[in-house]
Design a protein around this motif. Structure first.
Motif, mmCIF file in Angstrom:
data_model
loop_
_atom_site.group_PDB
_atom_site.id
_atom_site.type_symbol
_atom_site.label_atom_id
_atom_site.label_comp_id
_atom_site.label_asym_id
_atom_site.label_seq_id
_atom_site.Cartn_x
_atom_site.Cartn_y
_atom_site.Cartn_z
ATOM 1 N N PHE A 1 5.412 22.079 -59.249
ATOM 2 C CA PHE A 1 4.144 21.754 -58.589
ATOM 3 C C PHE A 1 2.968 21.984 -59.535
ATOM 4 O O PHE A 1 1.996 21.236 -59.517
ATOM 5 C CB PHE A 1 3.976 22.619 -57.331
ATOM 6 N N ARG B 1 0.117 19.405 -60.448
ATOM 7 C CA ARG B 1 -1.281 19.783 -60.194
ATOM 8 C C ARG B 1 -2.130 19.564 -61.444
ATOM 9 O O ARG B 1 -3.265 19.066 -61.364
ATOM 10 C CB ARG B 1 -1.351 21.247 -59.754
ATOM 11 N N LEU C 1 1.186 19.698 -52.263
ATOM 12 C CA LEU C 1 -0.002 20.134 -52.991
ATOM 13 C C LEU C 1 -1.263 19.905 -52.156
ATOM 14 O O LEU C 1 -2.157 20.765 -52.103
ATOM 15 C CB LEU C 1 -0.114 19.383 -54.319
ATOM 16 N N ALA D 1 -3.870 22.780 -53.009
ATOM 17 C CA ALA D 1 -3.763 23.027 -54.451
ATOM 18 C C ALA D 1 -4.410 21.924 -55.272
ATOM 19 O O ALA D 1 -4.631 22.093 -56.476
ATOM 20 C CB ALA D 1 -2.287 23.159 -54.848
#
Length: 341
Positions: A201, A205, A335, A340
């Motif tokens: 992730f 990101r 996300l 995020a």
């Protein structure tokens, strides 16, 4: 009701294993390192749709200590050994990561043997299979092993190959009939059941937030976490799985540039900052030499051949993985869900 021990219950893969086991009618024990982790696991299971927790039991046990592992394995038909020791920093001495990983695996195997467990399924990884494969014209299969002395191999991947080799040696020499197999995933993506997001992730990101001004030339093999959990359970129960390794990947590879372009096209609302510029390998290696920590993490992954076969899991266990794109989209949705990006 058959009982299964899943080690490391708070983890990305382990949480999905527990969820699917409960959904399929198994009783589950799971190890957690501290009592406060219990509520975290329960909340993840609620996210997955579980509301009845009478068939899950928590054991406080740490891979770095012998205590409580025999209690954890007691009464279990199967063990899914998913956990690995956790490090907040990469140690200067790789043995700081390798030794606890190897010793932790042996602790779980000894406890399973002594408790009369039928089979242990160990989560290994692609790093234990394909990092010494030199022929890009030949598909990587479960017959391949990474040389633990491979130049540039990360401490984490070395710990995985050494753990797996130690496990197979234990089964041969001290297993006394304990059945054993491994699942070797490539890059694990897919939906997260909680806000603590795994390293995959973080990669996405960085791409979405524009922190990667240019994209390294790196291919990924990809697998959805839901399919990794499914493969563990298939390997746990199939008579054909004992003594085998199973590569877990959706099939084919995606480059980071392809992933960036895919997200930009299919999720334009969050794609404005995504770069589609390629970053030359020499620039990554130079940045790594100059001490850039992110470049140091990426440099050993450049040029690694990830053309691997998932045929064994499909033909032997009837596994049907989701596509690379499905796994990536599910990760991006998580996300967004957990704020995020």
């Amino acid at each position: 009701m058959q009982q299964v021990l899943v080690t490391g219950g708070t983890g990305f893969v382990a949480s999905h294993c527990i969820l699917q086991l409960l959904q399929q009618g198994y009783a589950v024990k799971t190890s957690i390192r501290t009592p406060d982790k219990k509520n975290k696991v329960l909340e993840m299971l609620r996210t997955g749709g579980i509301s009845d927790f009478q068939h899950i039991q928590f054991i406080i046990a740490d891979l770095t200590a012998d205590q409580y592992w025999l209690d954890a394995a007691a009464g279990c038909e199967y063990v899914l050994h998913v956990a690995s020791p956790i490090y907040l920093r990469v140690p200067k001495d790789p043995e700081e990561m390798i030794r606890p990983a190897v010793d932790g695996t042996l602790r779980v195997l000894k406890a399973a043997r002594d408790a009369g467990v039928k089979r242990v399924v160990m989560t290994s990884n692609f790093g234990a299979v394909g990092y010494s494969h030199r022929d890009p014209a030949t598909l990587i299969t479960e017959k391949d092993y990474t040389d633990p002395d491979e130049k540039g191999l990360s401490a984490y991947n070395k710990s995985k190959v050494m753990s797996e080799k130690a496990a197979w040696q234990f089964i041969r020499e001290q297993g006394h009939g304990l059945e054993f197999c491994t699942v070797n995933p490539m890059g694990i993506f897919g939906p997260s059941l909680g806000p603590d997001l795994s390293s995959g992730f973080e990669l996405l990101r960085n791409i979405i937030n524009g922190e990667m001004k240019a994209i390294p030339n790196m291919d990924l093999g990809i697998v959805d976490v839901r399919d990794v959990a499914d493969l563990h359970i298939r390997a746990m129960t199939s008579p054909k799985a004992n003594g085998e390794r199973f590569l877990a990947l959706a099939g084919g590879t995606m480059s980071l540039l392809e992933i960036a372009g895919f997200i930009k096209k299919h999720l334009p609302a969050i794609g404005a900052k995504i770069s589609t510029k390629s970053l030359a390998d020499w620039k990554v290696k130079l940045a790594a030499l100059l001490g850039n920590q992110k470049a140091k993490a990426v440099a050993p992954l450049l040029g690694v051949n990830r053309r691997a076969s998932n045929e064994k899991a499909i033909s032997v266990l009837g596994w049907t993985p989701r596509s690379n794109e499905t796994a990536i989209l599910a990760s991006v949705e998580s996300l967004i869900k957990y704020g995020a990006v």
